[in-house]
Structures are given as structure tokens and as C-alpha cells.
Design a protein around this motif. Structure first.
Motif, PDB file in Angstrom:
ATOM      1  N   GLY A  26       3.112  68.950   6.823  1.00 25.11           N
ATOM      2  CA  GLY A  26       2.080  69.809   7.389  1.00 25.11           C
ATOM      3  C   GLY A  26       2.605  70.720   8.480  1.00 25.11           C
ATOM      4  O   GLY A  26       1.833  71.411   9.140  1.00 25.11           O
ATOM      5  N   ALA A  27       3.916  70.753   8.696  1.00 27.12           N
ATOM      6  CA  ALA A  27       4.498  71.594   9.738  1.00 27.12           C
ATOM      7  C   ALA A  27       4.433  73.060   9.326  1.00 27.12           C
ATOM      8  O   ALA A  27       4.667  73.406   8.180  1.00 27.12           O
ATOM      9  CB  ALA A  27       5.946  71.192   9.984  1.00 27.12           C
ATOM     10  N   GLN A  28       4.098  73.929  10.270  1.00 24.61           N
ATOM     11  CA  GLN A  28       4.066  75.367  10.043  1.00 24.61           C
ATOM     12  C   GLN A  28       5.327  75.976  10.649  1.00 24.61           C
ATOM     13  O   GLN A  28       5.568  75.852  11.843  1.00 24.61           O
ATOM     14  CB  GLN A  28       2.826  75.989  10.698  1.00 24.61           C
ATOM     15  CG  GLN A  28       1.520  75.469  10.159  1.00 24.61           C
ATOM     16  CD  GLN A  28       1.285  75.930   8.730  1.00 24.61           C
ATOM     17  OE1 GLN A  28       1.693  77.021   8.344  1.00 24.61           O
ATOM     18  NE2 GLN A  28       0.638  75.098   7.942  1.00 24.61           N
ATOM     19  N   ILE A  29       6.110  76.652   9.809  1.00 22.02           N
ATOM     20  CA  ILE A  29       7.353  77.259  10.279  1.00 22.02           C
ATOM     21  C   ILE A  29       7.201  78.767  10.179  1.00 22.02           C
ATOM     22  O   ILE A  29       7.033  79.319   9.102  1.00 22.02           O
ATOM     23  CB  ILE A  29       8.548  76.786   9.428  1.00 22.02           C
ATOM     24  CG1 ILE A  29       8.669  75.274   9.524  1.00 22.02           C
ATOM     25  CG2 ILE A  29       9.825  77.451   9.902  1.00 22.02           C
ATOM     26  CD1 ILE A  29       9.708  74.680   8.620  1.00 22.02           C
ATOM     27  N   ALA A  30       7.271  79.446  11.319  1.00 26.47           N
ATOM     28  CA  ALA A  30       7.132  80.897  11.360  1.00 26.47           C
ATOM     29  C   ALA A  30       8.516  81.535  11.224  1.00 26.47           C
ATOM     30  O   ALA A  30       9.504  80.993  11.726  1.00 26.47           O
ATOM     31  CB  ALA A  30       6.500  81.326  12.677  1.00 26.47           C
ATOM     32  N   PRO A  31       8.601  82.687  10.558  1.00 20.59           N
ATOM     33  CA  PRO A  31       9.896  83.360  10.437  1.00 20.59           C
ATOM     34  C   PRO A  31      10.395  83.837  11.798  1.00 20.59           C
ATOM     35  O   PRO A  31       9.610  84.277  12.645  1.00 20.59           O
ATOM     36  CB  PRO A  31       9.622  84.537   9.506  1.00 20.59           C
ATOM     37  CG  PRO A  31       8.149  84.716   9.506  1.00 20.59           C
ATOM     38  CD  PRO A  31       7.553  83.403   9.860  1.00 20.59           C
ATOM     39  N   ILE A  32      11.694  83.762  11.994  1.00 17.11           N
ATOM     40  CA  ILE A  32      12.295  84.162  13.271  1.00 17.11           C
ATOM     41  C   ILE A  32      12.495  85.672  13.303  1.00 17.11           C
ATOM     42  O   ILE A  32      12.274  86.323  14.312  1.00 17.11           O
ATOM     43  CB  ILE A  32      13.643  83.440  13.478  1.00 17.11           C
ATOM     44  CG1 ILE A  32      13.394  81.938  13.556  1.00 17.11           C
ATOM     45  CG2 ILE A  32      14.345  83.934  14.724  1.00 17.11           C
ATOM     46  CD1 ILE A  32      14.650  81.105  13.568  1.00 17.11           C
ATOM     47  N   VAL A  33      12.905  86.253  12.183  1.00 17.11           N
ATOM     48  CA  VAL A  33      13.222  87.675  12.116  1.00 17.11           C
ATOM     49  C   VAL A  33      12.224  88.370  11.203  1.00 17.11           C
ATOM     50  O   VAL A  33      11.940  87.896  10.109  1.00 17.11           O
ATOM     51  CB  VAL A  33      14.658  87.872  11.563  1.00 17.11           C
ATOM     52  CG1 VAL A  33      14.985  89.350  11.441  1.00 17.11           C
ATOM     53  CG2 VAL A  33      15.666  87.155  12.421  1.00 17.11           C
ATOM     54  N   LYS A  34      11.697  89.485  11.659  1.00 18.01           N
ATOM     55  CA  LYS A  34      10.797  90.305  10.839  1.00 18.01           C
ATOM     56  C   LYS A  34      11.634  91.396  10.181  1.00 18.01           C
ATOM     57  O   LYS A  34      12.330  92.147  10.862  1.00 18.01           O
ATOM     58  CB  LYS A  34       9.717  90.962  11.698  1.00 18.01           C
ATOM     59  CG  LYS A  34       8.878  90.002  12.494  1.00 18.01           C
ATOM     60  CD  LYS A  34       7.831  89.378  11.628  1.00 18.01           C
ATOM     61  CE  LYS A  34       6.949  88.508  12.520  1.00 18.01           C
ATOM     62  NZ  LYS A  34       5.997  87.743  11.819  1.00 18.01           N
ATOM     63  N   LEU A  35      11.582  91.489   8.848  1.00 23.00           N
ATOM     64  CA  LEU A  35      12.342  92.497   8.122  1.00 23.00           C
ATOM     65  C   LEU A  35      11.420  93.620   7.686  1.00 23.00           C
ATOM     66  O   LEU A  35      10.314  93.383   7.224  1.00 23.00           O
ATOM     67  CB  LEU A  35      13.016  91.871   6.902  1.00 23.00           C
ATOM     68  CG  LEU A  35      14.011  90.750   7.194  1.00 23.00           C
ATOM     69  CD1 LEU A  35      14.566  90.201   5.888  1.00 23.00           C
ATOM     70  CD2 LEU A  35      15.135  91.247   8.074  1.00 23.00           C
TER      71      LEU A  35
END
Length: 53
Positions: A26-35
Motif C-alpha cells: 500500500g506504499a505510495q511512491i512518487a517520481p523523483i524526476v519530472k520528465l
């Protein structure tokens, strides 16, 4: 034909390891870099094809 070799025996450890890898935490992982999408010119945009197979 079944093999009697110990290395080919099926054990329950393989099933529990596979089940542990598929467990949803259930962990939410957000992207570090926006492309951002960038248009790339190859130099072939205005060429006329001589032979198209």
C-alpha cells in the motif's frame, strides 16, 4: 518422467518467497524526476522516399 534429484524437488519455500514478493504494502511512491516531452528533429522530416518497400 520425474527426476529423483534433490535439486529438482519442489519445496514450499519457493511458493512463500514468491508470495512475499507479490505482497501489496500500500506504499505510495512518487517520481523523483519530472520528465517533459521534447521534440527531436532527425533531419529526415522533409525527405522524399525513393523506394518504399
Amino acid at each position: 518422467m520425474a527426476s529423483n534429484d534433490p535439486e529438482h524437488e519442489h519445496t514450499g519455500e519457493e511458493e512463500t518467497a514468491a508470495a512475499a514478493e507479490e505482497e501489496d504494502t500500500g506504499a505510495q511512491i512518487a517520481p523523483i524526476v519530472k520528465l517533459v516531452e521534447v521534440a527531436v528533429a532527425t533531419g529526415e522530416e522533409n525527405e522524399d522516399p525513393i523506394l518504399d518497400l
